[in-house]
Design an enzyme around this catalytic site. Structure first.
Site, PDB file in Angstrom:
ATOM      1  N   CYS A   1     -30.386  40.992 -12.255  1.00 31.93           N
ATOM      2  CA  CYS A   1     -29.320  40.047 -12.610  1.00 31.93           C
ATOM      3  C   CYS A   1     -29.834  38.840 -13.391  1.00 31.93           C
ATOM      4  CB  CYS A   1     -28.571  39.600 -11.359  1.00 31.93           C
ATOM      5  SG  CYS A   1     -27.676  40.958 -10.592  1.00 31.93           S
TER       6      CYS A   1
ATOM      7  N   HIS B   1     -24.660  33.069 -13.636  1.00 33.31           N
ATOM      8  CA  HIS B   1     -24.529  34.505 -13.371  1.00 33.31           C
ATOM      9  C   HIS B   1     -23.351  34.703 -12.434  1.00 33.31           C
ATOM     10  CE1 HIS B   1     -25.135  38.547 -12.162  1.00 33.31           C
ATOM     11  NE2 HIS B   1     -25.614  38.249 -10.964  1.00 33.31           N
TER      12      HIS B   1
ATOM     13  N   ASN C   1     -19.598  41.664 -10.886  1.00 32.92           N
ATOM     14  CA  ASN C   1     -20.999  41.345 -11.185  1.00 32.92           C
ATOM     15  C   ASN C   1     -21.521  42.383 -12.178  1.00 32.92           C
ATOM     16  OD1 ASN C   1     -23.754  41.005 -11.218  1.00 32.92           O
ATOM     17  ND2 ASN C   1     -23.983  40.818  -8.995  1.00 32.92           N
TER      18      ASN C   1
HETATM   19  O1  UT7 Z   1     -26.235  39.551  -8.493  1.00 34.29           O
HETATM   20  C1  UT7 Z   1     -27.323  39.785  -7.679  1.00 34.29           C
HETATM   21  C2  UT7 Z   1     -27.313  38.967  -6.507  1.00 34.29           C
HETATM   22  N1  UT7 Z   1     -26.382  39.457  -5.530  1.00 34.29           N
HETATM   23  C3  UT7 Z   1     -25.612  38.607  -4.885  1.00 34.29           C
HETATM   24  O2  UT7 Z   1     -25.619  37.451  -5.193  1.00 34.29           O
HETATM   25  C4  UT7 Z   1     -24.820  39.098  -3.705  1.00 34.29           C
HETATM   26  C5  UT7 Z   1     -25.017  38.157  -2.563  1.00 34.29           C
HETATM   27  N2  UT7 Z   1     -24.254  38.483  -1.410  1.00 34.29           N
HETATM   28  C6  UT7 Z   1     -22.906  38.392  -1.351  1.00 34.29           C
HETATM   29  O3  UT7 Z   1     -22.254  38.079  -2.329  1.00 34.29           O
HETATM   30  C7  UT7 Z   1     -22.241  38.606  -0.025  1.00 34.29           C
HETATM   31  O4  UT7 Z   1     -23.219  38.672   0.986  1.00 34.29           O
HETATM   32  C8  UT7 Z   1     -21.361  39.872   0.018  1.00 34.29           C
HETATM   33  C9  UT7 Z   1     -20.112  39.678  -0.842  1.00 34.29           C
HETATM   34  C10 UT7 Z   1     -22.148  41.079  -0.442  1.00 34.29           C
HETATM   35  C11 UT7 Z   1     -20.871  40.110   1.456  1.00 34.29           C
HETATM   36  O5  UT7 Z   1     -20.212  38.965   1.951  1.00 34.29           O
HETATM   37  P1  UT7 Z   1     -20.609  38.376   3.373  1.00 34.29           P
HETATM   38  O6  UT7 Z   1     -19.699  37.260   3.636  1.00 34.29           O
HETATM   39  O7  UT7 Z   1     -22.087  38.095   3.365  1.00 34.29           O
HETATM   40  O8  UT7 Z   1     -20.214  39.563   4.330  1.00 34.29           O
HETATM   41  P2  UT7 Z   1     -21.157  40.410   5.319  1.00 34.29           P
HETATM   42  O9  UT7 Z   1     -22.103  41.257   4.554  1.00 34.29           O
HETATM   43  O10 UT7 Z   1     -21.682  39.465   6.331  1.00 34.29           O
HETATM   44  O11 UT7 Z   1     -20.079  41.359   5.985  1.00 34.29           O
HETATM   45  C12 UT7 Z   1     -19.022  40.853   6.818  1.00 34.29           C
HETATM   46  C13 UT7 Z   1     -18.202  42.016   7.326  1.00 34.29           C
HETATM   47  C14 UT7 Z   1     -19.048  43.127   7.932  1.00 34.29           C
HETATM   48  O12 UT7 Z   1     -18.381  43.610   9.072  1.00 34.29           O
HETATM   49  P3  UT7 Z   1     -18.872  43.169  10.533  1.00 34.29           P
HETATM   50  O13 UT7 Z   1     -20.304  43.644  10.617  1.00 34.29           O
HETATM   51  O14 UT7 Z   1     -18.732  41.682  10.575  1.00 34.29           O
HETATM   52  O15 UT7 Z   1     -17.920  43.904  11.427  1.00 34.29           O
HETATM   53  C15 UT7 Z   1     -19.039  44.201   6.869  1.00 34.29           C
HETATM   54  O16 UT7 Z   1     -19.173  45.494   7.383  1.00 34.29           O
HETATM   55  O17 UT7 Z   1     -17.457  42.624   6.256  1.00 34.29           O
HETATM   56  C16 UT7 Z   1     -17.668  44.045   6.260  1.00 34.29           C
HETATM   57  N3  UT7 Z   1     -17.594  44.518   4.886  1.00 34.29           N
HETATM   58  C17 UT7 Z   1     -16.437  44.861   4.285  1.00 34.29           C
HETATM   59  N4  UT7 Z   1     -15.161  44.869   4.709  1.00 34.29           N
HETATM   60  C18 UT7 Z   1     -14.208  45.250   3.843  1.00 34.29           C
HETATM   61  C19 UT7 Z   1     -18.615  44.684   4.011  1.00 34.29           C
HETATM   62  N5  UT7 Z   1     -18.127  45.123   2.832  1.00 34.29           N
HETATM   63  C20 UT7 Z   1     -16.794  45.240   2.976  1.00 34.29           C
HETATM   64  C21 UT7 Z   1     -15.759  45.641   2.108  1.00 34.29           C
HETATM   65  N6  UT7 Z   1     -14.487  45.637   2.588  1.00 34.29           N
HETATM   66  N7  UT7 Z   1     -15.980  46.005   0.826  1.00 34.29           N
END
Ligand code: UT7
Length: 324
Positions: free
Chosen positions: A114, A251, A281
């Protein structure tokens, strides 16, 4: 007197097909609400069958050359940031070079995920300032749709395809922060984080292409601190500040990361260019895609100071300040 890399024009290209959050929610266990709240993404573009990274890059490069009003034959350097090349080799950049009918100078790919566009910009800038080349195309182009596991809801909702390009010209300037062109670039990496965002395949390890894997929360945790630190480096190197920049073009990974970074640096919300809602992204393509949107809609004008930053797999991260 010094040589600066002055932006002559920019261009971009998005594949025709738009995939909305609703369409994804009809295929996997997710929802528009979850995706919008956690990321700010509403839709993304996905390349058609037979449409490769080089095709997106050539279209973006042609648009940038037209906007710059320069002859493609005046380009002697092409640096293409991509993690989704057409083939393992040759570099996708040489397919772009050939597609543009350029058969002189040098063309190569640069892989910093990225951060690919900031790395490509910094590389081209150093070659232009050293006098090695005179006029460069700096491109970010990706088809991340090809390396996504479409059954993994934690990653497949986040990414999109696209390309953007800048034409840079080596020009004599005064050597102050009032100059036009790239004023400073700062690149960083730390391989201790390499397993937090990676592709689980490759020519040497598995002889397969592999799929993107990410510990999203871990990436998120480091993102704001790394981004803001490397922007502070850019401010310190130039004497510019959150108050004196005109635009912040980050980004586009996640609206929450962008908002938190801008807030921490005291960058006014109206200076932030956001396209993550429409593009998702697009990795190395996201910054030049966003730049092109803000140039076309009249926000970024000649003389404006534009702050760029990116952070991604590796981890890699970086910043650049450019006076348009
Ligand atoms: O460009 C390169 C760099 N990359 C980034 O900058 C990405 C950085 N990370 C992020 O943007 C975020 O961490 C994400 C958008 C990927 C995820 O958001 P988050 O607030 O960190 O959520 P999480 O991973 O802590 O997941 C929260 C919950 C989980 O369920 P439980 O374990 O709390 O029951 C996931 O299983 O959301 C669930 N979940 C989803 N639910 C519905 C994960 N993906 C999804 C989804 N739809 N697509």
């Amino acid at each position: 007197m010094t040589i600066r890399s002055v932006v002559l024009g920019c261009g971009s290209y998005l594949p025709q097909r738009v995939v909305t959050n609703a369409e994804l929610a009809s295929r996997i266990e997710t929802s528009d609400d979850w995706i919008v709240q956690r990321t700010g993404i509403r839709e993304r573009h996905v390349a058609a069958e037979g449409e490769f990274t080089s095709h997106l890059a050539i279209n973006a490069a042609r648009a940038a050359l037209a906007a710059a009003d320069v002859d493609p034959q005046s380009i002697d350097l092409i640096v293409l940031g991509t993690s989704t090349p057409d083939n393992t080799f040759p570099a996708t950049a040489v397919a772009v070079q050939d597609g543009l009918g350029i058969h002189h100078g040098a063309a190569f790919d640069l892989q910093a995920v990225c951060s690919g566009f900031v790395y490509a910009l910094a590389t081209a800038d150093n070659f232009l300032r050293s006098g090695s080349f005179k006029r460069a195309l700096v491109i970010g182009a990706e088809t991340f749709s090809r390396i996504l596991d479409w059954n993994d809801r934690t990653t497949c909702v986040l990414f999109g395809d696209g390309a953007g390009a800048l034409v840079l010209d080596a020009q004599r300037q005064d050597g102050t922060s009032a100059d036009r062109g790239v004023l400073t670039t700062h690149l960083r990496s730390d391989g201790r984080h390499k397993a937090k965002l990676y592709v689980d395949g490759g020519p040497s390890s598995t002889q397969t292409v592999g799929h993107l894997r990410m510990e999203g929360r871990e990436v998120f945790k480091h993102a704001v601190g790394m981004i803001t630190a490397v922007i502070v480096d850019a401010f310190e190197a130039t004497g510019l500040s959150a108050e004196t920049i005109d635009w912040f073009v980050p980004h586009q990974a996640n609206k929450r990361i962008i908002d938190a970074s801008a807030h921490k640096l005291h960058i006014a919300p109206e200076k932030v260019v956001l396209t993550v809602d429409r593009h998702g992204n697009t990795s190395a393509a996201s910054i030049p895609l966003a730049l092109d949107v803000a140039v076309k809609d009249g926000r970024i004008k000649k003389g404006d100071v534009v702050l760029l930053e990116a952070m991604g797999g590796g981890f890699t991260w970086g910043s650049a300040l450019v006076r348009w």
